[in-house]
Design an enzyme around this catalytic site. Structure first.
Site, PDB file in Angstrom:
ATOM      1  N   PRO A 187       0.782  -1.242   0.000  1.00 59.77           N
ATOM      2  CA  PRO A 187       0.000   0.000   0.000  1.00 59.77           C
ATOM      3  C   PRO A 187       0.815   1.295   0.000  1.00 59.77           C
ATOM      4  CG  PRO A 187       0.037  -0.929   2.200  1.00 59.77           C
ATOM      5  CD  PRO A 187       0.787  -1.901   1.318  1.00 59.77           C
ATOM      6  N   CYS A 188       1.450   1.608  -1.127  1.00 59.03           N
ATOM      7  CA  CYS A 188       2.199   2.861  -1.199  1.00 59.03           C
ATOM      8  C   CYS A 188       1.266   4.072  -1.150  1.00 59.03           C
ATOM      9  CB  CYS A 188       3.089   2.894  -2.433  1.00 59.03           C
ATOM     10  SG  CYS A 188       2.261   2.481  -3.969  1.00 59.03           S
ATOM     11  N   HIS A 189      -0.048   3.850  -1.328  1.00 61.18           N
ATOM     12  CA  HIS A 189      -0.988   4.967  -1.213  1.00 61.18           C
ATOM     13  C   HIS A 189      -1.080   5.492   0.223  1.00 61.18           C
ATOM     14  CE1 HIS A 189      -3.498   1.383  -0.319  1.00 61.18           C
ATOM     15  NE2 HIS A 189      -4.162   2.184   0.476  1.00 61.18           N
TER      16      HIS A 189
END
Length: 347
Positions: free
Chosen positions: A314-316
């Site tokens: 989850p780089c968001h």
């Protein structure tokens, strides 16, 4: 970062695909609502209002546009194509000819256009790729080349050898060193995604409109010494079920296996990303401190950008130190949507 009416209007004028699923445009003078990418002529700014869901627009009395079909998922595979793909999956030796499509009431030219637009190959080429993918796996599992050729629908051994060599660059008997990466399109509320899988797990998950997607495909294929082609994978069904649960707010942790080839540093960063709790965020600085490299903020940001497996890694959930949403290859508004969805469901 606030999603203002002016930003949404400009996105609609630009037909910006990164806003798909984020808002809908409703035209007061016609009583019709559209998706952001609608190709119909854009109305004047004063005649437009915006909604975050199609339900809101309908409750306000607007009708769905007949040009962009806002009640359908963006770029969703039509049901008649889904049925044919399901049959191919169950029996890769099937060969759908134009006459077969016509008997089903499907216009062959419509089929060709859809596959060229969404896969950059014709439907006939797609079938050949799917069939050769199945054959490759059978040979890898120890089946004889002759039996594999005829089991997967080839009429001659020479024809099979020629097709195999055109895809892999080597004959079937010399293919032991070759690898394959399975590819599939899947639909989500924020648009269509490509998923790639190998035996070890999911190795790519990206929205189909990501600008660097072609580069990622080439890099992944080179890294794994593999050919990327349409085909089934044992991990795809699990992924689709878990993504459905995630987008419905019913899943906070993914258990589908992940395979993320990269440098030791990149994998250290990607592992840290997976430890950021659902509904929470970290700054790039916090992320660099978490991996005991407080001075490596820029390198951490670059590793985030090199992540090929969105949502699962989850780089968001990483934002700027000042709280701004920055650096998301899938589109900042998708990032905003994901963070707001997680925050709302983190109870």
């Amino acid at each position: 970062m606030e999603l203002t009416d002016d930003i949404m209007y400009q996105a609609a004028v630009n037909k910006d695909t990164s806003f798909e699923g984020v808002f809908f445009t409703a035209v007061k003078t016609t009583g019709i609502f559209c998706r952001p990418t609608c190709t119909a002529r854009k109305p004047k700014r004063e005649n437009v209002e915006f909604f975050t869901s199609s339900k809101e627009a309908i409750l306000k009395g607007y009708r769905p546009c007949k040009v962009c079909f806002p009640l359908e998922k963006y770029n969703e595979t039509p049901d008649f194509i889904k049925e044919i793909l399901r049959e191919l999956s169950e029996n890769p030796s099937l060969k759908f000819k134009d006459s077969d499509l016509i008997r089903r009431g499907i216009e062959p030219s419509k089929m060709r256009r859809w596959f060229l637009k969404n896969h950059n190959i014709t439907f006939q080429a797609y079938q050949r790729m799917f069939r050769i993918n199945s054959a490759f796996k059978k040979i890898k599992e120890g089946e004889s080349i002759t039996a594999t050729a005829f089991d997967t629908g080839y009429e001659s051994l020479s024809g099979f050898n020629d097709s195999f060599k055109s895809v892999f660059g080597v004959s079937p008997k010399n293919s032991k060193a070759q690898n394959i990466i399975d590819l599939k399109r899947i639909e989500t509320p924020l648009g269509t995604m490509y998923v790639c899988g190998v035996k070890e797990g999911i190795c790519l998950l990206e929205f189909t409109d990501r600008k660097m997607l072609e580069t990622e495909f080439k890099s992944l294929a080179k890294t794994l010494n593999a050919v990327i082609m349409q085909g089934d994978n044992v991990h795809f069904e699990i992924l689709e079920e878990q993504l459905k649960e995630y987008f419905e707010g019913r899943r906070k942790v993914f258990t589908v296996p992940i395979f993320s080839p990269g440098s030791d540093f990149q994998n250290e960063v990607w592992t840290a990303l997976q430890k950021i709790p659902y509904g929470d965020v970290r700054s790039y600085k916090q992320q660099s401190i978490n991996i005991n490299k407080p001075e490596a903020i820029r390198a951490v940001a670059n590793a985030n950008g090199a992540n090929r497996i969105s949502i699962l890694i989850p780089c968001h959930r990483v934002i700027g130190l000042n709280g701004e949403l920055t650096g998301y290859g899938e589109g900042l508004w998708r990032k905003k949507w994901l963070l707001e969805m997680e925050k709302k469901n983190n109870v």
